[in-house]
Write an enzyme that holds these catalytic residues in place. Structure first.
Site: not given
Ligand code: F6P
Length: 364
Positions: A77, A119, A143
């Site tokens: 964040k 990214d 990913d």
């Molecule tokens: O980018 C990594 C990832 O695990 C994605 O595959 C998924 O959409 C996202 O992060 C989930 O994010 P969070 O941990 O904030 O739920």
């Protein structure tokens, strides 16, 4: 060794993934052996914003090669250019705190920082590099969607975990003659669902790059059922969507620079296949299990090779660069080349052609 390099920081940003500790260990051990002081920055960019850093010793980075997660903590964040703070009225206000980061970097006596992330983290790194911070980036994400590198560490482990789940649902699928849908992560790229799907011989693979038609998927399930194969396994990436339909959004996180969290496509596929075919269908959403656990040997090796190259870039004074793998070789590219771009699966990726040749359905 480039003149003036004495003290380096390391941070891990974005979602965690297997292999982060292997990179921390690799960079820190090489740097310590080279006579450098190493500082661990806590919780990604938050540590630079809030001045939360600690000196690391050899003991701190010993025994962590095989551990999942990150000993430094992470945060997806905290983007210094758009940092969300409570506004006192139950909402959020966004501030640019890059100057604060530059000040804290100087206060901590840092000469360079190794930033390990995806990214979003690299976009932040490119902006900080433009403000004079000496940064070397290392690409991570389950990913595998980061531009300029053909692989990121963490992906292989996530594929192994997802493949294990797809293997396991075969049991119930065959016992109950069901359609079993497994929804996998991957955001806007289908690498994870494709690789895990092909590795386990999934019958249907649905990825964001190929919009699908649920009636085609349903027809395929019926054909399998009539052909004597009493079940169907479907690997679906969370970013996949039916043709003409938006991606399925599970939630929007207000104070995140990347607020969209995907989810729901698996349920959509299972419900509609059942409605169209009468075949008993179920969905499993694998979720954060894919980000956990000990890294595979492949990811430990990749993380270690990336870490050593990051150290080489630091000592050569080649800052503002991201370590990458190209044509199987470790190399680097300018940080700003990867910011805000997503590497999706090319439609001519040979594995798609191979899977099609084996009869896999992509819902087209
Ligand atoms: O980018 C990594 C990832 O695990 C994605 O595959 C998924 O959409 C996202 O992060 C989930 O994010 P969070 O941990 O904030 O739920």
């Amino acid at each position: 060794m480039v003149a003036g390099l004495k003290r380096i920081g390391i941070l891990t940003g974005g979602g965690d993934c297997p292999g982060l500790n292997a990179v921390i260990r690799g960079v820190a051990k090489a740097a310590m052996s080279g006579g450098l002081e190493v500082v661990g920055i806590e919780d990604g960019y938050l540590g630079l914003i809030e001045n939360r850093m600690r000196d690391l010793t050899r003991l701190d980075v010993s025994g962590i090669l095989t551990r999942g997660g990150t000993i430094l903590g992470s945060c997806n964040k905290a983007n210094p250019a758009k940092y969300s703070l409570p506004d006192g009225a139950g909402g959020w206000t966004v501030r640019d705190v890059r100057d604060q980061v530059v000040r804290n970097y100087a206060l901590a006596g840092l000469d360079a920082v190794v930033v390990i992330g995806g990214d979003g983290t690299m976009s932040g790194a490119a902006e900080l590099a433009a403000r004079g911070l000496n940064i070397v980036g290392v690409p991570k994400t389950i990913d595998n969607d980061l531009c300029s590198t053909e692989i990121t560490f963490g992906h292989d482990t996530a594929v192994a975990t997802a493949a294990d789940a797809l293997d396991k649902v075969h049991t119930t699928a065959s016992s109950h003659h069901r359609v079993m849908v497994v929804e996998l992560m991957g955001r806007y790229a289908g690498w994870l669902a494709l690789h895990a799907g092909v590795a386990t011989g999934a019958d249907v693979i649905l990825i964001p790059e190929i919009p699908f038609h649920v009636d085609k998927v349903a027809d395929y399930c019926v054909k399998r059922s009539r052909g004597g194969r009493g079940f169907t396994i479907i690997s679906v990436g969370e970013g996949a969507a039916p043709a003409g339909h938006d991606r399925f959004v599970d939630r929007v996180i207000d104070n995140s620079p990347d607020p969209i969290r995907l989810g729901g496509v698996g349920k959509f596929v299972a419900e509609n296949v059942e409605k169209l075919t009468g075949l008993d269908s179920r969905v499993s959403v694998l979720g954060h299990i894919q980000r956990g656990g000990t890294p595979t040997a492949h990811d430990r090796l990749l993380a270690t090779r990336f870490a050593y190259h990051a150290y080489e870039l630091l000592t050569a004074g080649r800052f503002g660069r991201l370590v990458v793998q190209r044509d199987g070789k470790i190399d680097s590219v300018p940080l700003d080349q990867v910011a805000n771009k997503v590497r999706t699966v090319p439609l001519d990726y040979p594995l798609i052609a191979a899977a099609r040749a084996f009869g896999t359905c992509f819902g087209e």
